[in-house]
Design a protein around this motif. Structure first.
Motif, PDB file in Angstrom:
ATOM      1  N   GLU A 155      -8.128   3.667   4.226  1.00 56.74           N
ATOM      2  CA  GLU A 155      -7.305   2.482   3.972  1.00 56.74           C
ATOM      3  C   GLU A 155      -6.162   2.417   4.958  1.00 56.74           C
ATOM      4  O   GLU A 155      -5.715   1.345   5.341  1.00 56.74           O
ATOM      5  CB  GLU A 155      -6.722   2.554   2.562  1.00 56.74           C
TER       6      GLU A 155
ATOM      7  N   ASP B 182      -0.585   3.642  -2.632  1.00 59.30           N
ATOM      8  CA  ASP B 182      -1.517   3.003  -3.563  1.00 59.30           C
ATOM      9  C   ASP B 182      -1.031   3.151  -5.001  1.00 59.30           C
ATOM     10  O   ASP B 182      -1.820   3.405  -5.920  1.00 59.30           O
ATOM     11  CB  ASP B 182      -2.910   3.636  -3.423  1.00 59.30           C
TER      12      ASP B 182
ATOM     13  N   LEU C 202       0.854  -1.198   0.000  1.00 52.04           N
ATOM     14  CA  LEU C 202       0.000   0.000   0.000  1.00 52.04           C
ATOM     15  C   LEU C 202       0.885   1.241   0.000  1.00 52.04           C
ATOM     16  O   LEU C 202       0.599   2.244  -0.631  1.00 52.04           O
ATOM     17  CB  LEU C 202      -0.893   0.006   1.243  1.00 52.04           C
TER      18      LEU C 202
ATOM     19  N   THR D 263      -5.010  -0.854   7.180  1.00 52.47           N
ATOM     20  CA  THR D 263      -3.574  -0.790   7.368  1.00 52.47           C
ATOM     21  C   THR D 263      -3.281   0.188   8.497  1.00 52.47           C
ATOM     22  O   THR D 263      -3.854   1.286   8.539  1.00 52.47           O
ATOM     23  CB  THR D 263      -2.880  -0.316   6.075  1.00 52.47           C
TER      24      THR D 263
ATOM     25  N   LYS E 107      -0.741  -3.795   2.286  1.00 55.96           N
ATOM     26  CA  LYS E 107      -2.144  -3.539   2.580  1.00 55.96           C
ATOM     27  C   LYS E 107      -2.565  -4.437   3.740  1.00 55.96           C
ATOM     28  O   LYS E 107      -2.276  -5.627   3.747  1.00 55.96           O
ATOM     29  CB  LYS E 107      -2.975  -3.892   1.358  1.00 55.96           C
TER      30      LYS E 107
END
Ligand SMILES: Nc1ncnc2c1ncn2[C@@H]1O[C@H](COP(=O)(O)OP(=O)(O)OP(=O)(O)O)[C@@H](O)[C@H]1O
Ligand SMILES: [Mg+2]
Lengths: 224, 505
Positions: free
Chosen positions: A156, A63, A3, A188, A28
């Motif tokens: 996220e 990302d 991630l 995360t 992630k």
């Protein structure tokens, strides 16, 4: 899949290298703790990951997007959409109630929804205190409101800088339990801490010294 | 909940829950708005107010007798008819005479007038008590009131002596230090005249006889015979010719009978002319006596007049009272207040002069001319004060908001960390500013009207009408001022670095 990936980043203030050629990868859903003595560059790194600062050198891929080159405005958008922040000093809007503080986060993200905000407060065990002002809440309660605020938009990545630094043992455990729940939901987590106990709750600990990664420790006991 | 609702909730919470700080900003805006709406009201009302004030300020036209004919109520009425009725604000007639106050042996200037008109031509008259309405009521100047210790309700005795018209000698007694002259028929019914000067005690100090009309060398001797004329010196009138039995029939001097001190000897061979000299002198003193019959009345003081001017040493009564007291109908002057510009006034003055009423019109040019310039200056002053007050308001609001921003640094940083864009921060602070401006504007608009009303009543002595548009204008102006004042603080707020929240401040 990563991630977050820091590639050889440095942050230089004048002669001082707050971060010196740091490279780390966070997958992630991973839960990472960051430790290190005071002044080792932990907060500096969090600022960069949290899109509130840019590195002097190196790339930051969040990302798959290199955020080290983005404009201020774009960074604000990314932070709002992907990141939840928790701070050592709680930082609440002093004149808004607990539920309103949670709703502020919704307000900037999308739509304020009081029901949802109350639910989030319920999750941190503060539904009854929703109408209280920060001054009427204890430090532990305030930090729990901040956790509720950080998770309300389902980010996220949750970044926490010393989330338990000002809390007693009982509140520390409540917060750690919340982190476990979030981890189980697939969020995360990157948690800066001085506290070995908090670090041990994570899957992996990265230790910074003088702006460099000194070592990484995998927590063998995680999940047990 | 919509974003708008949350926005309103945030800014109202910010204002309501952080009252003390916001109250200062609100107060400064309200004060600014009060002054703004108050002064704007006055600004627009000043011309109206001042116009009325100036038109009537001590009158802008004065009517006087032209010196040949005396002015009366009738001729004044006709003169006033030459001025359009709609433009004639007021016309106050005045008659000034000397009035004595026997109880204090003092004299004052008395004025007869029409108080209803005085109200219009001299609105600056400030009366403590009431204007006279009924007969035998008077208004006395403050100076007189202080000198004689009179109050409203006091009763004063005033008398009028026709001979003692306001003149240099009026203070002195009629029989002392005065000069008398009279004439009588001498030989063959030809008149001669005699003049005497009287000393302080009323004794004859000098005598002059014009006997040039009498028979030369005989009758005319009465004017030149020193022995004859010297007899008069030191004597008091009336006199009689010795051996003539008694003085002239006109003489009432019963006390002079058989008193050698009252007798003079005739010039030999000119008895008729000598008798004429005595008669002339006696007639002079008797006409003086007739004039000395004082008309005395009691008056009630209804009010004390303050003007800051010479009016404070006058006694005012109705024209009717004064006319009865003096038995005269003459007017000295009429003060007119005409609502017209200088050019029109000139035109009316011309019309009065051409009317052959024996009246001349004079313009009080100083007032009419200064009217415009004073108005302009006053408006400029009001404008300047408004601008200064608004600037001060802006500085105050700006400073307060600046303090608010630095006080809320962490909160602003937090908002940004939570994803607030610069635009949102700007909107929130502007929202607070507009809210404050609106609230302050409403408050100030209402207070401003009260303020303007108080100023108007106290300074101009008349109330103002509410301008319905002024309230929304004041509110909008306050909002604009508040928004403008917030610009610098907002820039500061936007520049705050969200990273500060991660630093343990
Ligand atoms: N804006 C800045 N300007 C100059 N130097 C800075 C700035 N921010 C941080 N530093 C320096 O960079 C170094 C790293 O700071 P940082 O805040 O990252 O430390 P930290 O690891 O978070 O320490 P702590 O555990 O005390 O919070 C410190 O020496 C600090 O003085
Ligand atoms: Mg730190």
């Amino acid at each position: 899949m990563a991630l977050l990936e820091l590639k050889n980043i440095s942050k230089i203030y004048g002669d001082l290298k707050a971060l010196d050629n740091v490279s780390i990868k966070v997958d992630k859903g991973e839960w990472v703790a960051i430790m290190g003595p005071s002044g080792s560059g932990k907060s500096t790194m969090m600022n960069i990951i949290g899109c509130m600062d840019k590195p002097s050198m190196g790339e930051v891929l969040l990302d798959g997007v290199d955020i080290s080159k983005e404009s201020q405005k774009k960074l604000t958008d990314i932070r709002r959409d992907k990141i939840g922040l928790i701070f050592q000093q709680f930082h609440m809007v002093t004149y808004l109630t607990a539920v309103e503080n949670v709703m502020v986060s919704q307000y900037y993200h999308s739509m304020p929804d009081e029901e949802e905000a109350l639910e989030a407060l319920g999750r941190v065990g503060l539904r009854e205190r929703a109408k209280h002002l920060p001054s009427q809440l204890s430090g532990g309660e305030q930090q729990r409101v901040c956790v509720a605020r950080a998770l309300i938009n389902h980010p996220e990545l949750i970044l926490a800088d010393e989330p338990t630094g000002n809390l007693d043992e009982a509140n520390e455990n409540i917060v750690l339990d919340l982190f476990r729940q979030l981890h189980n939901e697939g969020t995360t987590l990157i948690v800066v801490t001085h506290d070995p106990e908090v670090a041990e709750a994570a899957q992996r600990t990265i230790v910074l010294e003088h702006g460099r990664v000194a070592r990484e420790v995998i927590n063998e006991n995680f999940g047990k | 909940m919509t974003k708008r609702k949350m926005f309103l909730r945030m800014i109202t919470a910010s204002l309501l829950r952080r009252r003390s700080r916001m109250l200062i900003a609100l107060l400064s805006i309200a004060v600014g708005a009060t002054i703004l709406s108050g002064l704007v009201t006055i600004y627009y009302d000043v011309p109206r107010q001042m116009g009325a004030q100036f038109r009537s300020y001590g009158a802008n036209m004065i009517l006087l007798a032209d010196g040949k004919t005396e002015m009366t109520s009738e001729s004044l009425e006709k003169a006033l008819g030459l001025i359009p009725e709609s433009e004639l604000v007021g016309a106050a007639p005045y008659r000034y005479v000397r009035l004595d106050m026997p109880s204090r042996q003092q004299s004052f200037t008395g004025a007869g007038t029409d108080f209803e008109q005085v109200l219009k031509t001299s609105p600056y008259f400030s009366v403590e008590g009431e204007y006279p309405v009924n007969a035998r009521e008077i208004l006395i100047g403050r100076e007189i009131a202080e000198t004689i210790g009179a109050k409203t309700g006091s009763s004063l005795e005033l008398s009028y002596k026709p001979a003692a018209v306001i003149s240099e000698n009026a203070e002195q007694d009629r029989h002392s230090g005065a000069s008398l002259s009279g004439s009588a028929e001498g030989f063959n019914k030809v008149p001669l005249t005699a003049n005497v000067e009287l000393d302080e005690e009323g004794r004859i100090a000098s005598i002059e006889v014009d006997a040039s009309s009498q028979t030369p060398g005989i009758g005319s001797m009465v004017g030149t015979d020193k022995a004859f004329l010297d007899q008069f010196i030191g004597k008091t009138l009336p006199l009689r010719l010795s051996g003539s039995g008694s003085g002239s029939g006109e003489s009432e001097g019963g006390d002079s009978e058989d008193n050698p001190a009252q007798e003079v000897d005739a010039v030999t061979g000119a008895t008729v002319s000598s008798q004429a000299v005595v008669d002339a002198l006696n007639s002079a003193v008797s006409s003086e006596k007739a004039a000395a019959i004082e008309n005395t009345e009691h008056f009630t003081v209804t009010g004390i007049l303050s003007t800051g001017g010479e009016e404070e040493s006058y006694i005012y009564m109705t024209l009717k009272d004064l006319q009865r007291l003096t038995g005269e109908e003459t007017l000295d002057v009429a003060e007119l207040s005409v609502s017209a510009d200088a050019e029109e006034l000139e035109q009316y003055a011309g019309a009065v002069a051409e009317s052959n009423l024996g009246i001349t019109a004079r313009l009080v040019k100083r007032v009419t001319r200064s009217e415009a310039s004073v108005l302009g200056k006053l408006q400029a002053l009001v404008f300047l004060v408004t601008v200064v007050v608004l600037l001060l308001t802006m500085i105050c609001v700006s400073t307060t908001m600046m303090a608010v921003v630095s006080e809320r640094r962490r909160e602003i940083g937090l908002r940004k960390a939570l994803g607030a864009s610069d635009q949102s921060i700007r909107k929130e602070f502007l929202g607070e500013g507009v809210f404050l401006g609106g609230l302050g504007g409403i408050l100030g608009g209402i207070l401003g009207f009260v303020f303007a009303q108080v100023v108007s009543v106290n300074v101009f002595g008349s109330s103002i009408t509410l301008q319905p548009l002024l309230l929304p204008i004041t509110i909008l102006a306050s909002i604009a001022i508040a928004a403008l004042s917030c610009q610098l603080p907002i820039r500061r707020a936007v520049a705050i670095d969200p990273a500060i929240v991660l630093k343990g401040e």
